[in-house]
Each structure stands twice: as structure tokens, then as C-alpha cells.
Design a protein around this motif. Sequence first.
Motif, PDB file in Angstrom:
ATOM      1  N   ILE A   1       0.837  -1.202   0.000  1.00  8.85           N
ATOM      2  CA  ILE A   1       0.000   0.000   0.000  1.00  8.85           C
ATOM      3  C   ILE A   1       0.873   1.254   0.000  1.00  8.85           C
ATOM      4  CG2 ILE A   1      -1.649   1.349   1.379  1.00  8.85           C
ATOM      5  CD1 ILE A   1      -2.821  -1.418   2.275  1.00  8.85           C
ATOM      6  N   ILE A   2       1.908   1.270   0.836  1.00 10.57           N
ATOM      7  CA  ILE A   2       2.824   2.426   0.881  1.00 10.57           C
ATOM      8  C   ILE A   2       3.530   2.590  -0.461  1.00 10.57           C
ATOM      9  CG2 ILE A   2       4.929   3.338   1.966  1.00 10.57           C
ATOM     10  CD1 ILE A   2       2.405   3.587   3.699  1.00 10.57           C
ATOM     11  N   SER A   3       4.014   1.494  -1.037  1.00 10.24           N
ATOM     12  CA  SER A   3       4.710   1.560  -2.330  1.00 10.24           C
ATOM     13  C   SER A   3       3.797   2.124  -3.412  1.00 10.24           C
ATOM     14  CB  SER A   3       5.212   0.180  -2.750  1.00 10.24           C
ATOM     15  OG  SER A   3       6.190  -0.280  -1.859  1.00 10.24           O
ATOM     16  N   VAL A   4       2.591   1.579  -3.507  1.00  9.92           N
ATOM     17  CA  VAL A   4       1.631   2.032  -4.523  1.00  9.92           C
ATOM     18  C   VAL A   4       1.293   3.509  -4.302  1.00  9.92           C
ATOM     19  CG1 VAL A   4      -0.770   1.800  -5.303  1.00  9.92           C
ATOM     20  CG2 VAL A   4       0.643  -0.242  -4.991  1.00  9.92           C
ATOM     21  N   THR A   5       1.061   3.888  -3.049  1.00  6.89           N
ATOM     22  CA  THR A   5       0.708   5.272  -2.730  1.00  6.89           C
ATOM     23  C   THR A   5       1.817   6.230  -3.151  1.00  6.89           C
ATOM     24  OG1 THR A   5      -0.631   4.537  -0.857  1.00  6.89           O
ATOM     25  CG2 THR A   5       0.025   6.851  -0.868  1.00  6.89           C
ATOM     26  N   LEU A   6       3.056   5.892  -2.852  1.00  7.75           N
ATOM     27  CA  LEU A   6       4.177   6.762  -3.212  1.00  7.75           C
ATOM     28  C   LEU A   6       4.383   6.827  -4.725  1.00  7.75           C
ATOM     29  CD1 LEU A   6       6.734   5.889  -0.383  1.00  7.75           C
ATOM     30  CD2 LEU A   6       5.351   7.969  -0.637  1.00  7.75           C
ATOM     31  N   ILE A   7       4.242   5.705  -5.401  1.00  8.37           N
ATOM     32  CA  ILE A   7       4.390   5.690  -6.861  1.00  8.37           C
ATOM     33  C   ILE A   7       3.320   6.572  -7.502  1.00  8.37           C
ATOM     34  CG2 ILE A   7       4.181   4.246  -8.936  1.00  8.37           C
ATOM     35  CD1 ILE A   7       5.460   1.954  -7.195  1.00  8.37           C
ATOM     36  N   LEU A   8       2.060   6.375  -7.093  1.00  8.35           N
ATOM     37  CA  LEU A   8       0.976   7.177  -7.666  1.00  8.35           C
ATOM     38  C   LEU A   8       1.114   8.655  -7.305  1.00  8.35           C
ATOM     39  CD1 LEU A   8      -2.150   4.871  -7.241  1.00  8.35           C
ATOM     40  CD2 LEU A   8      -1.029   5.552  -9.367  1.00  8.35           C
ATOM     41  N   PHE A   9       1.568   8.942  -6.072  1.00 10.39           N
ATOM     42  CA  PHE A   9       1.758  10.330  -5.659  1.00 10.39           C
ATOM     43  C   PHE A   9       2.759  11.032  -6.568  1.00 10.39           C
ATOM     44  CE2 PHE A   9       3.862  13.625  -3.117  1.00 10.39           C
ATOM     45  CZ  PHE A   9       2.761  14.399  -2.760  1.00 10.39           C
ATOM     46  N   SER A  10       3.839  10.345  -6.898  1.00 12.19           N
ATOM     47  CA  SER A  10       4.853  10.967  -7.755  1.00 12.19           C
ATOM     48  C   SER A  10       4.361  11.133  -9.182  1.00 12.19           C
ATOM     49  CB  SER A  10       6.165  10.185  -7.711  1.00 12.19           C
ATOM     50  OG  SER A  10       6.000   8.924  -8.284  1.00 12.19           O
ATOM     51  N   VAL A  11       3.527  10.209  -9.656  1.00 12.69           N
ATOM     52  CA  VAL A  11       3.012  10.306 -11.028  1.00 12.69           C
ATOM     53  C   VAL A  11       1.917  11.367 -11.117  1.00 12.69           C
ATOM     54  CG1 VAL A  11       1.783   9.067 -12.863  1.00 12.69           C
ATOM     55  CG2 VAL A  11       3.626   7.942 -11.623  1.00 12.69           C
ATOM     56  N   ILE A  12       0.996  11.364 -10.154  1.00 12.52           N
ATOM     57  CA  ILE A  12      -0.083  12.364 -10.156  1.00 12.52           C
ATOM     58  C   ILE A  12       0.503  13.766  -9.999  1.00 12.52           C
ATOM     59  CG2 ILE A  12      -2.091  13.233  -8.880  1.00 12.52           C
ATOM     60  CD1 ILE A  12      -2.709  10.253  -8.188  1.00 12.52           C
ATOM     61  N   ASP A  13       1.515  13.906  -9.144  1.00 11.91           N
ATOM     62  CA  ASP A  13       2.223  15.165  -8.924  1.00 11.91           C
ATOM     63  C   ASP A  13       1.274  16.336  -8.679  1.00 11.91           C
ATOM     64  OD1 ASP A  13       4.382  16.857  -8.604  1.00 11.91           O
ATOM     65  OD2 ASP A  13       4.561  17.273 -10.753  1.00 11.91           O
ATOM     66  N   ILE A  14       0.367  16.157  -7.725  1.00 16.99           N
ATOM     67  CA  ILE A  14      -0.614  17.202  -7.427  1.00 16.99           C
ATOM     68  C   ILE A  14       0.053  18.476  -6.925  1.00 16.99           C
ATOM     69  CG2 ILE A  14      -1.123  16.405  -5.068  1.00 16.99           C
ATOM     70  CD1 ILE A  14      -3.642  17.865  -7.625  1.00 16.99           C
ATOM     71  N   LEU A  15       1.158  18.355  -6.216  1.00 22.37           N
ATOM     72  CA  LEU A  15       1.858  19.558  -5.746  1.00 22.37           C
ATOM     73  C   LEU A  15       2.425  20.345  -6.924  1.00 22.37           C
ATOM     74  CD1 LEU A  15       3.699  18.103  -2.613  1.00 22.37           C
ATOM     75  CD2 LEU A  15       1.526  19.342  -2.713  1.00 22.37           C
ATOM     76  N   GLY A  16       2.926  19.629  -7.917  1.00 21.68           N
ATOM     77  CA  GLY A  16       3.444  20.289  -9.116  1.00 21.68           C
ATOM     78  C   GLY A  16       2.358  20.913  -9.967  1.00 21.68           C
ATOM     79  N   SER A  17       1.121  20.466  -9.759  1.00 22.30           N
ATOM     80  CA  SER A  17      -0.003  20.979 -10.542  1.00 22.30           C
ATOM     81  C   SER A  17      -0.637  22.230  -9.941  1.00 22.30           C
ATOM     82  CB  SER A  17      -1.079  19.889 -10.674  1.00 22.30           C
ATOM     83  OG  SER A  17      -0.554  18.766 -11.326  1.00 22.30           O
ATOM     84  N   ILE A  18      -0.188  22.631  -8.773  1.00 23.79           N
ATOM     85  CA  ILE A  18      -0.791  23.786  -8.099  1.00 23.79           C
ATOM     86  C   ILE A  18      -0.829  25.028  -9.003  1.00 23.79           C
ATOM     87  CG2 ILE A  18      -0.487  25.449  -6.200  1.00 23.79           C
ATOM     88  CD1 ILE A  18       0.421  23.029  -4.473  1.00 23.79           C
ATOM     89  N   PRO A  19       0.270  25.398  -9.682  1.00 26.03           N
ATOM     90  CA  PRO A  19       0.183  26.588 -10.542  1.00 26.03           C
ATOM     91  C   PRO A  19      -0.844  26.441 -11.669  1.00 26.03           C
ATOM     92  CG  PRO A  19       2.473  25.993 -10.173  1.00 26.03           C
ATOM     93  CD  PRO A  19       1.635  24.872  -9.629  1.00 26.03           C
ATOM     94  N   ILE A  20      -0.984  25.248 -12.220  1.00 30.47           N
ATOM     95  CA  ILE A  20      -1.965  25.023 -13.294  1.00 30.47           C
ATOM     96  C   ILE A  20      -3.373  25.182 -12.734  1.00 30.47           C
ATOM     97  CG2 ILE A  20      -2.849  23.350 -14.974  1.00 30.47           C
ATOM     98  CD1 ILE A  20      -0.087  21.981 -14.819  1.00 30.47           C
TER      99      ILE A  20
END
Length: 191
Positions: free
Chosen positions: A7-26
Amino acid sequence: MFDFKEIISVTLILFSVIDILGSIPIIINLRKKVGHIQSEKATITAGVLMVLFLVLGKSILNLFGISVEDFAIAGALIIFALGAEMILGIEIFKPDPSASATSTSIVPIAFPLIAGAGTLTTILTLKSEYTQANIAIGIVLNLVIVYAVLKSTNWLERKLGQTGLDVLRRIFGIILLSIAIKIFKSNVFAG
């Protein structure tokens, strides 16, 4: 069945791909165009897309005769356009005067920003390594984070100020262009 490490592995992988923090300016930029982003609708729509893809992803693509690579390339082109818009300060995605906050919350925020080609192809890839239940939990955990970020964009905008947002927008625009090129290259030469 449930494996905390998976669960932790999947969560971290998806977090990096989704990159919601990087999407804040958009997201802030889109909110300025339409006035309001419906965080709940965007999060729920992205969640439905991700779970649907977890369960039926390959079948859906096969139904239309689309390979995972084709899907990823299309997503890469959209991500590239969003990145170019951020860096160059131009409007590729013109706001539709009749577009509501609901439609903007779904396209482009829920798809392709949150549940885009990168996220959906990652979900398909994760299925070969992790159990479906653990992937589903990882998706839900990421949706909680996504919702929290979407809800706090007003606060983040006030804290960063216009100059901070402009700098962030250009930095993340370059990152988006790089991600788009990486997705494009890896999928053009995969087939």
C-alpha cells in the motif's frame, strides 16, 4: 490480502506520477479563468476514472483498438501543451465563456491532470506487481491528498503571491514539458 508495504509503495508511486503539488500553478491558473474549481467533483471524477481503469483499463482500450502506448502518447501531447502554456504565458486552452466550474473541474483537472495517461498507465503497470485491493487503497489515499491540495489553492495562492506563482508556473511548466517528452519517447519507441 492487505499488505502495508504494498500500500505504501503504490501510494508513493501514484503520488509521484499524479504530482498534485506540481499541478498547483496550473490549478490556480485554471481557477482564475473560470472563477471556481469544484474540488469534490474533480476528486470524485478522477477517483472514478482511476478505479474504472484499475478494473477495466485494458479492456476499455482494446474495445477502441487503442494500445496503452497510444493512450500515453495522447496524454503526453496534452501535458506538453499545458507545459508550453505555463512557460510561454500563452493560452492554448481558451476558456469557454459558457464553460462552468463543473466542466473545468472535470476537464482538464480530473482528466488529464490528476487521472491522466501517466496515472492510468501506471495503474495498469502496477496490476502486474501488486494486488488490486492494495492498489485501490493507494488510489484512495492519493485522492485524499488531491482533495486537500485542491481545497487549499486559495490559501496557497495568498501565501505565494503573484511573483511566487509566476516562478512556480514556469518551473513546473518545464517539468511538465520534460514529463511529456519522457512519456512520449518511452511510448513511441515501445511499440
